[in-house]
Design a protein around this motif. Structure first.
Motif, PDB file in Angstrom:
ATOM      1  N   GLU A 128       7.591  71.425  66.111  1.00 15.95           N
ATOM      2  CA  GLU A 128       6.662  72.081  67.044  1.00 15.95           C
ATOM      3  C   GLU A 128       7.079  71.852  68.496  1.00 15.95           C
ATOM      4  O   GLU A 128       7.005  72.755  69.330  1.00 15.95           O
ATOM      5  N   LEU A 129       7.560  70.654  68.776  1.00 13.11           N
ATOM      6  CA  LEU A 129       8.050  70.336  70.124  1.00 13.11           C
ATOM      7  C   LEU A 129       9.218  71.251  70.493  1.00 13.11           C
ATOM      8  O   LEU A 129       9.289  71.774  71.609  1.00 13.11           O
ATOM      9  N   LYS A 130      10.130  71.459  69.537  1.00  9.85           N
ATOM     10  CA  LYS A 130      11.292  72.338  69.765  1.00  9.85           C
ATOM     11  C   LYS A 130      10.855  73.783  70.016  1.00  9.85           C
ATOM     12  O   LYS A 130      11.384  74.471  70.893  1.00  9.85           O
ATOM     13  N   ILE A 131       9.865  74.244  69.223  1.00 11.21           N
ATOM     14  CA  ILE A 131       9.381  75.628  69.367  1.00 11.21           C
ATOM     15  C   ILE A 131       8.720  75.808  70.734  1.00 11.21           C
ATOM     16  O   ILE A 131       8.944  76.819  71.416  1.00 11.21           O
ATOM     17  N   ILE A 132       7.907  74.829  71.149  1.00 10.23           N
ATOM     18  CA  ILE A 132       7.231  74.919  72.452  1.00 10.23           C
ATOM     19  C   ILE A 132       8.252  74.945  73.585  1.00 10.23           C
ATOM     20  O   ILE A 132       8.131  75.738  74.518  1.00 10.23           O
TER      21      ILE A 132
END
Length: 390
Positions: free
Chosen positions: A102-106
């Protein structure tokens, strides 16, 4: 037939932040609007009370990040009109393991949308924020424009603005009956009104109003523990120390978030983005076992990551979430009555987006072309909502 004075262009049910911004946009466009609230204002029964909320552009979905660009503009406009500070920029720190999806997507969304941000490896994170302990070698993503919205002040500013623009606010008036038609009739505990359109922004009470209209939305009402933790040294996690808002990913089964100390002197707000099923009429019932589990998860997080806080909550309050299965909002017309508009399912992340949500609900109620693609927010995305529910 009701007297002409009881005929409105639009009636909005529910004076939380979504209903207030909807009425504000209607009044700004010189529509005759009535905002109805079942409780006397201010109250702490729903989802919009309390002193603070996080504002951020950081989202996995492009559409929320895009909506937030206009939200920041409208928040600034309201702040200017009210002559009151409603937003404080603190930055938002996203905290998680380097491999967190999720951190990567954000990060990819922020890059795509041109939002200023900074990646902080563990070593840099330790130097920048020495009062955060990196228990597992977490990394950070800092969104510069993140910060705090002053929720209570925002609600008061909107309610004042609505009335200054000619709108009418009636609190302590519970809706007893809605009669659909070319003119919608709304019967309250006090009297009856008519309107060309009706907007329902009733939070956890939404389905109570919709069931008699032949629809039940897949909404889950949750009671959330809002916890405040005492600083061992007052101000150490404060705005004056440039401590940011934060959002933790993958550090517990659900997100953990926090805001710098300020609401209560010497106390920092750290909460779990999850709660327990609760009827909004019974939200003050004694804590369930799962409530205690949630607080234990927070205590462990505070002990491991925020060593300058006492690891037991000093103050605990409650708030209601109204969640959809996908945690995206419902912004749509009633499937059968196109002059009844529904804004619901804000899933614990709607406050910051309310300026644009209110604009969209105003547009739907006035049969205008919506400013945004509403595909993610349509009722029809729930396939199980078949004829039995409509």
């Amino acid at each position: 037939m009701a007297a002409q004075k009881d005929l409105y262009d639009a009636i909005v049910i529910g004076a939380g932040i979504q209903g207030c911004f909807t009425a504000y946009h209607l009044a700004k466009h010189r529509k005759r609007v009535l905002l109805l609230e079942q409780f006397f204002l201010p109250h702490s029964r729903g989802s919009s009370h309390g002193q603070s909320r996080i504002i951020r552009r950081a989202y996995p979905e492009d559409f929320y990040t895009q909506m937030m660009a206009e939200c920041y503009q409208i928040w600034a406009q309201l702040e200017h009109e009210a002559g009151t500070r409603l937003y404080r920029q603190t930055g938002l720190l996203l905290l998680g393991m380097k491999e967190n999806a999720e951190l990567k997507i954000i990060q990819a969304t922020l890059s795509r949308q041109g939002v200023e941000h900074q990646c902080l490896p563990s070593e840099e994170l330790k130097l920048r924020f020495p009062n955060i302990r990196l228990a597992r070698g977490e990394v950070g993503l800092l969104e510069k424009s993140g910060g705090v919205l002053y929720a209570d002040k925002a609600l008061r500013a909107l309610q004042d603005a609505i009335q200054q623009l000619g709108g009418i606010v009636h609190d302590g008036e519970k809706v007893m009956e809605i009669k659909p038609g070319l003119l919608v009739v709304v019967k309250t505990s006090c009297r009856s009104y008519q309107a060309k359109s009706l907007i329902i922004t009733a939070g956890p009470w939404t389905n109570r109003l919709l069931r008699p209209l032949g629809i039940e939305l897949p909404l889950q009402t949750l009671r959330i523990n809002v916890c405040y933790w005492r600083e061992k040294v007052p101000g150490s996690y404060g705005v004056s120390q440039a401590f940011p808002c934060f959002l933790g990913f993958g550090l517990a089964p659900y997100h953990i978030y926090g805001l710098p100390s300020g609401e209560y002197p010497g106390l920092m707000k750290v909460c779990y983005h999850h709660g327990n099923n609760a009827d909004p009429e019974e939200r003050d019932c004694p804590a369930a076992f799962s409530d205690i589990q949630d607080v234990h998860i927070l205590s462990c997080f505070v002990r491991d990551h925020l060593p300058n806080l006492e690891p037991e909550p000093a103050v605990m309050e409650h708030c209601m979430y109204t969640n959809t299965p996908d945690e995206h909002f419902i912004l749509d017309r009633h499937p059968k009555y196109d002059n009844i508009v529904i804004g619901a399912g804000f899933s614990g992340h709607g406050f910051k987006l309310s300026p644009v949500v209110g604009k969209i609900l105003y547009e739907l109620s006035m049969k205008l072309m919506p400013s945004y693609d509403l595909t993610p927010f349509r009722i029809s995305r729930f396939p199980r909502l078949g004829k039995a529910h409509i």
